[in-house]
Design a protein around this motif. Structure first.
Motif, PDB file in Angstrom:
ATOM      1  N   PRO A 126     -50.398  17.048  59.768  1.00  0.00           N
ATOM      2  CA  PRO A 126     -51.042  16.495  58.568  1.00  0.00           C
ATOM      3  C   PRO A 126     -52.168  15.537  58.929  1.00  0.00           C
ATOM      4  CG  PRO A 126     -48.655  16.288  58.438  1.00  0.00           C
ATOM      5  CD  PRO A 126     -48.981  16.709  59.836  1.00  0.00           C
ATOM      6  N   GLU A 127     -53.243  15.611  58.165  1.00  0.00           N
ATOM      7  CA  GLU A 127     -54.379  14.700  58.321  1.00  0.00           C
ATOM      8  C   GLU A 127     -54.445  13.864  57.044  1.00  0.00           C
ATOM      9  OE1 GLU A 127     -59.172  15.110  57.891  1.00  0.00           O
ATOM     10  OE2 GLU A 127     -58.145  16.694  58.983  1.00  0.00           O
ATOM     11  N   TYR A 128     -54.323  12.553  57.198  1.00  0.00           N
ATOM     12  CA  TYR A 128     -54.293  11.641  56.052  1.00  0.00           C
ATOM     13  C   TYR A 128     -55.660  11.016  55.834  1.00  0.00           C
ATOM     14  CZ  TYR A 128     -49.272  12.128  56.476  1.00  0.00           C
ATOM     15  OH  TYR A 128     -48.001  12.641  56.525  1.00  0.00           O
ATOM     16  N   PHE A 129     -56.029  10.852  54.574  1.00  0.00           N
ATOM     17  CA  PHE A 129     -57.324  10.256  54.235  1.00  0.00           C
ATOM     18  C   PHE A 129     -57.117   9.194  53.158  1.00  0.00           C
ATOM     19  CE2 PHE A 129     -60.982  10.138  51.304  1.00  0.00           C
ATOM     20  CZ  PHE A 129     -61.930   9.617  52.160  1.00  0.00           C
TER      21      PHE A 129
ATOM     22  N   TYR B 255     -49.703   4.527  49.248  1.00  0.00           N
ATOM     23  CA  TYR B 255     -49.992   5.960  49.198  1.00  0.00           C
ATOM     24  C   TYR B 255     -51.252   6.264  49.996  1.00  0.00           C
ATOM     25  CZ  TYR B 255     -53.762   5.177  45.780  1.00  0.00           C
ATOM     26  OH  TYR B 255     -54.920   4.765  45.158  1.00  0.00           O
ATOM     27  N   SER B 256     -51.446   7.544  50.299  1.00  0.00           N
ATOM     28  CA  SER B 256     -52.695   8.052  50.864  1.00  0.00           C
ATOM     29  C   SER B 256     -53.346   8.882  49.780  1.00  0.00           C
ATOM     30  CB  SER B 256     -52.430   8.934  52.083  1.00  0.00           C
ATOM     31  OG  SER B 256     -51.898   8.158  53.132  1.00  0.00           O
ATOM     32  N   HIS B 257     -54.669   8.804  49.674  1.00  0.00           N
ATOM     33  CA  HIS B 257     -55.338   9.518  48.587  1.00  0.00           C
ATOM     34  C   HIS B 257     -55.343  11.026  48.811  1.00  0.00           C
ATOM     35  CE1 HIS B 257     -57.271   9.596  44.825  1.00  0.00           C
ATOM     36  NE2 HIS B 257     -57.841   8.420  44.923  1.00  0.00           N
ATOM     37  N   ALA B 258     -55.308  11.447  50.067  1.00  0.00           N
ATOM     38  CA  ALA B 258     -55.289  12.886  50.331  1.00  0.00           C
ATOM     39  C   ALA B 258     -54.558  13.157  51.639  1.00  0.00           C
ATOM     40  CB  ALA B 258     -56.714  13.431  50.404  1.00  0.00           C
ATOM     41  N   VAL B 259     -53.927  14.339  51.672  1.00  0.00           N
ATOM     42  CA  VAL B 259     -53.293  14.826  52.892  1.00  0.00           C
ATOM     43  C   VAL B 259     -53.690  16.291  53.042  1.00  0.00           C
ATOM     44  CG1 VAL B 259     -51.138  15.257  54.126  1.00  0.00           C
ATOM     45  CG2 VAL B 259     -51.325  13.263  52.631  1.00  0.00           C
ATOM     46  N   LYS B 260     -54.209  16.618  54.228  1.00  0.00           N
ATOM     47  CA  LYS B 260     -54.618  17.994  54.522  1.00  0.00           C
ATOM     48  C   LYS B 260     -53.676  18.559  55.569  1.00  0.00           C
ATOM     49  CE  LYS B 260     -58.585  20.687  56.150  1.00  0.00           C
ATOM     50  NZ  LYS B 260     -58.062  21.328  57.353  1.00  0.00           N
ATOM     51  N   ILE B 261     -53.128  19.730  55.269  1.00  0.00           N
ATOM     52  CA  ILE B 261     -52.308  20.457  56.233  1.00  0.00           C
ATOM     53  C   ILE B 261     -52.853  21.875  56.261  1.00  0.00           C
ATOM     54  CG2 ILE B 261     -50.010  21.260  56.873  1.00  0.00           C
ATOM     55  CD1 ILE B 261     -48.860  18.919  55.271  1.00  0.00           C
ATOM     56  N   GLY B 262     -53.451  22.250  57.370  1.00  0.00           N
ATOM     57  CA  GLY B 262     -54.057  23.579  57.458  1.00  0.00           C
ATOM     58  C   GLY B 262     -55.188  23.702  56.456  1.00  0.00           C
ATOM     59  N   ASN B 263     -55.105  24.719  55.618  1.00  0.00           N
ATOM     60  CA  ASN B 263     -56.137  24.968  54.612  1.00  0.00           C
ATOM     61  C   ASN B 263     -55.785  24.361  53.263  1.00  0.00           C
ATOM     62  OD1 ASN B 263     -57.500  26.446  56.504  1.00  0.00           O
ATOM     63  ND2 ASN B 263     -56.769  28.407  55.783  1.00  0.00           N
ATOM     64  N   HIS B 264     -54.713  23.605  53.205  1.00  0.00           N
ATOM     65  CA  HIS B 264     -54.244  23.058  51.931  1.00  0.00           C
ATOM     66  C   HIS B 264     -54.452  21.539  51.900  1.00  0.00           C
ATOM     67  CE1 HIS B 264     -52.007  23.475  48.192  1.00  0.00           C
ATOM     68  NE2 HIS B 264     -51.418  22.332  48.499  1.00  0.00           N
ATOM     69  N   ILE B 265     -55.026  21.055  50.805  1.00  0.00           N
ATOM     70  CA  ILE B 265     -55.264  19.619  50.642  1.00  0.00           C
ATOM     71  C   ILE B 265     -54.627  19.185  49.337  1.00  0.00           C
ATOM     72  CG2 ILE B 265     -57.008  17.790  50.476  1.00  0.00           C
ATOM     73  CD1 ILE B 265     -58.959  20.047  51.699  1.00  0.00           C
ATOM     74  N   LYS B 266     -53.798  18.164  49.413  1.00  0.00           N
ATOM     75  CA  LYS B 266     -53.175  17.580  48.224  1.00  0.00           C
ATOM     76  C   LYS B 266     -53.836  16.228  47.987  1.00  0.00           C
ATOM     77  CE  LYS B 266     -49.842  16.833  45.179  1.00  0.00           C
ATOM     78  NZ  LYS B 266     -49.852  17.386  43.872  1.00  0.00           N
TER      79      LYS B 266
END
Length: 138
Positions: free
Chosen positions: A12-15, A27-38
Motif C-alpha cells: 500500500p502507498e499512503y498519501f 486517517y490518510s486521504h488516499a491509499v493506493k494498492i496496485g491499480n486501485h486507489i481508495k
C-alpha cells in the motif's frame, strides 16, 4: 515445465493531502494498492482543518471536488478513472438541488455509488462529504 512463482503482494502507498490535519483526525486521504486507489471522504476545509464555505452547500460541494481533483492528479488520474463515488450529506434536498454540478465533473460517464443522507459529519459545519474509489489502468 514452467516454475510457478507467486505474485508479490502489492505494498500500500499512503498519501496525505493535509498531513497535520489527517494525523490529528487519524486517517490518510488516499491509499493506493496496485491499480486501485481508495480516497477518503473530502470535506470543505482549509489546510488547518477549519471548515470553509460555512452555510454555503454549493461551495462546499465544489471544494470537495477540488480536493478530490488534487488527489486524482497526484496519481495521474482524472474523474474518468473514478469507479465509485459515495456522497454523504446532512442536507439531501440541497444536494439534489445542486447534483447537476456533477455533470461538469463527470464529463464522459458517471461512476457507481450511493447518495446517503446522514445525521452528522465530522464537524457540524460540514454539510457534504464525498469519497471515491479509483481504478487506474496500466
Amino acid at each position: 515445465m514452467k516454475s510457478y512463482e507467486p505474485e508479490k503482494p502489492e505494498t500500500p502507498e499512503y498519501f496525505q493531502l493535509r498531513p497535520e490535519v489527517e494525523k490529528a483526525f487519524g486517517y490518510s486521504h488516499a491509499v493506493k494498492i496496485g491499480n486501485h486507489i481508495k480516497i477518503s471522504g473530502a470535506v470543505s476545509m482549509d489546510d488547518q482543518g477549519n471548515p470553509t464555505a460555512v452555510g454555503d452547500f454549493e461551495q462546499q460541494m465544489k471544494n470537495c471536488y477540488s480536493d478530490l481533483g488534487k488527489i486524482l492528479k497526484k496519481y495521474g488520474c482524472t474523474f474518468d478513472n473514478v469507479i465509485v463515488e459515495n456522497v454523504f450529506t446532512t442536507k439531501m434536498p440541497l444536494f439534489l438541488e445542486h447534483a447537476a454540478y456533477r455533470n461538469s465533473i463527470y464529463k464522459n460517464h458517471f461512476p457507481t455509488g450511493s447518495w446517503l443522507g446522514v445525521k452528522d459529519l465530522a464537524l457540524p459545519e460540514f454539510m457534504i462529504e464525498i469519497e471515491l474509489e479509483v481504478h487506474k489502468a496500466e
